[in-house]
Motif scaffolding. Structure first.
Motif, PDB file in Angstrom:
ATOM      1  N   ASP A  66       0.708   4.270 -11.189  1.00 14.07           N
ATOM      2  CA  ASP A  66      -0.587   4.065 -10.535  1.00 14.07           C
ATOM      3  C   ASP A  66      -0.938   5.183  -9.560  1.00 14.07           C
ATOM      4  O   ASP A  66      -1.928   5.092  -8.836  1.00 14.07           O
ATOM      5  CB  ASP A  66      -0.599   2.736  -9.784  1.00 14.07           C
ATOM      6  N   ARG A  67      -0.149   6.239  -9.535  1.00 15.55           N
ATOM      7  CA  ARG A  67      -0.312   7.323  -8.557  1.00 15.55           C
ATOM      8  C   ARG A  67      -1.738   7.878  -8.528  1.00 15.55           C
ATOM      9  O   ARG A  67      -2.344   7.986  -7.475  1.00 15.55           O
ATOM     10  CB  ARG A  67       0.678   8.439  -8.864  1.00 15.55           C
ATOM     11  N   ASP A  68      -2.268   8.228  -9.689  1.00 11.43           N
ATOM     12  CA  ASP A  68      -3.598   8.859  -9.723  1.00 11.43           C
ATOM     13  C   ASP A  68      -4.688   7.889  -9.281  1.00 11.43           C
ATOM     14  O   ASP A  68      -5.614   8.265  -8.573  1.00 11.43           O
ATOM     15  CB  ASP A  68      -3.881   9.414 -11.119  1.00 11.43           C
ATOM     16  N   ARG A  69      -4.574   6.617  -9.690  1.00 15.08           N
ATOM     17  CA  ARG A  69      -5.558   5.611  -9.289  1.00 15.08           C
ATOM     18  C   ARG A  69      -5.508   5.384  -7.782  1.00 15.08           C
ATOM     19  O   ARG A  69      -6.555   5.325  -7.126  1.00 15.08           O
ATOM     20  CB  ARG A  69      -5.298   4.289 -10.018  1.00 15.08           C
ATOM     21  N   ILE A  70      -4.306   5.296  -7.231  1.00 13.22           N
ATOM     22  CA  ILE A  70      -4.152   5.069  -5.789  1.00 13.22           C
ATOM     23  C   ILE A  70      -4.683   6.263  -5.006  1.00 13.22           C
ATOM     24  O   ILE A  70      -5.385   6.106  -4.006  1.00 13.22           O
ATOM     25  CB  ILE A  70      -2.683   4.773  -5.445  1.00 13.22           C
ATOM     26  N   ARG A  71      -4.371   7.457  -5.462  1.00 12.85           N
ATOM     27  CA  ARG A  71      -4.859   8.653  -4.769  1.00 12.85           C
ATOM     28  C   ARG A  71      -6.391   8.716  -4.798  1.00 12.85           C
ATOM     29  O   ARG A  71      -7.028   9.013  -3.785  1.00 12.85           O
ATOM     30  CB  ARG A  71      -4.271   9.908  -5.393  1.00 12.85           C
ATOM     31  N   ALA A  72      -6.978   8.417  -5.951  1.00 12.17           N
ATOM     32  CA  ALA A  72      -8.437   8.435  -6.056  1.00 12.17           C
ATOM     33  C   ALA A  72      -9.058   7.401  -5.117  1.00 12.17           C
ATOM     34  O   ALA A  72     -10.059   7.680  -4.450  1.00 12.17           O
ATOM     35  CB  ALA A  72      -8.869   8.179  -7.498  1.00 12.17           C
ATOM     36  N   ALA A  73      -8.458   6.218  -5.049  1.00 15.40           N
ATOM     37  CA  ALA A  73      -8.977   5.177  -4.149  1.00 15.40           C
ATOM     38  C   ALA A  73      -8.836   5.600  -2.697  1.00 15.40           C
ATOM     39  O   ALA A  73      -9.736   5.371  -1.879  1.00 15.40           O
ATOM     40  CB  ALA A  73      -8.251   3.856  -4.398  1.00 15.40           C
TER      41      ALA A  73
END
Length: 97
Positions: A66-73
């Motif tokens: 979920d790294r990319d989703r969390i960073r985007a959020a």
């Protein structure tokens, strides 16, 4: 309430092994070179342990599905957050010290 493992791994077989090879294999891009640079400068003992612990945490983040989703959020300001007071209150409710 019990703790739930996130994104695979077990205490006996973590997603990223706490070894030099495990950490270096999990790091993305130039972070691997940074890891080796710090590793080569560290003295055996507490300093080396500190480097391994710090970079193991970074490797765990690099392998989080979920790294990319969390960073985007986080960048968008939509990542749910909490205060330290709330974290401590929850811990007290669960009987943690």
């Amino acid at each position: 309430m019990s703790a739930q493992r996130v994104h695979g791994g077990t205490p006996d077989h973590p997603r990223v092994p706490r070894t030099i090879g495990g950490i270096s294999g999990a790091l993305r891009g130039s972070r691997r070179a940074q890891f080796f640079a710090e590793l080569l400068e560290a003295q055996q003992g507490a300093e080396l342990d500190g480097v391994l612990n710090a970079w193991w945490g970074r490797a765990m983040l690099d392998t989080d599905p979920d790294r990319d989703r969390i960073r985007a959020a986080a960048e968008a300001g939509t990542l749910p957050t909490t205060t330290m007071e709330e974290v401590l209150r929850r811990r007290r409710e669960r009987g943690a010290q």
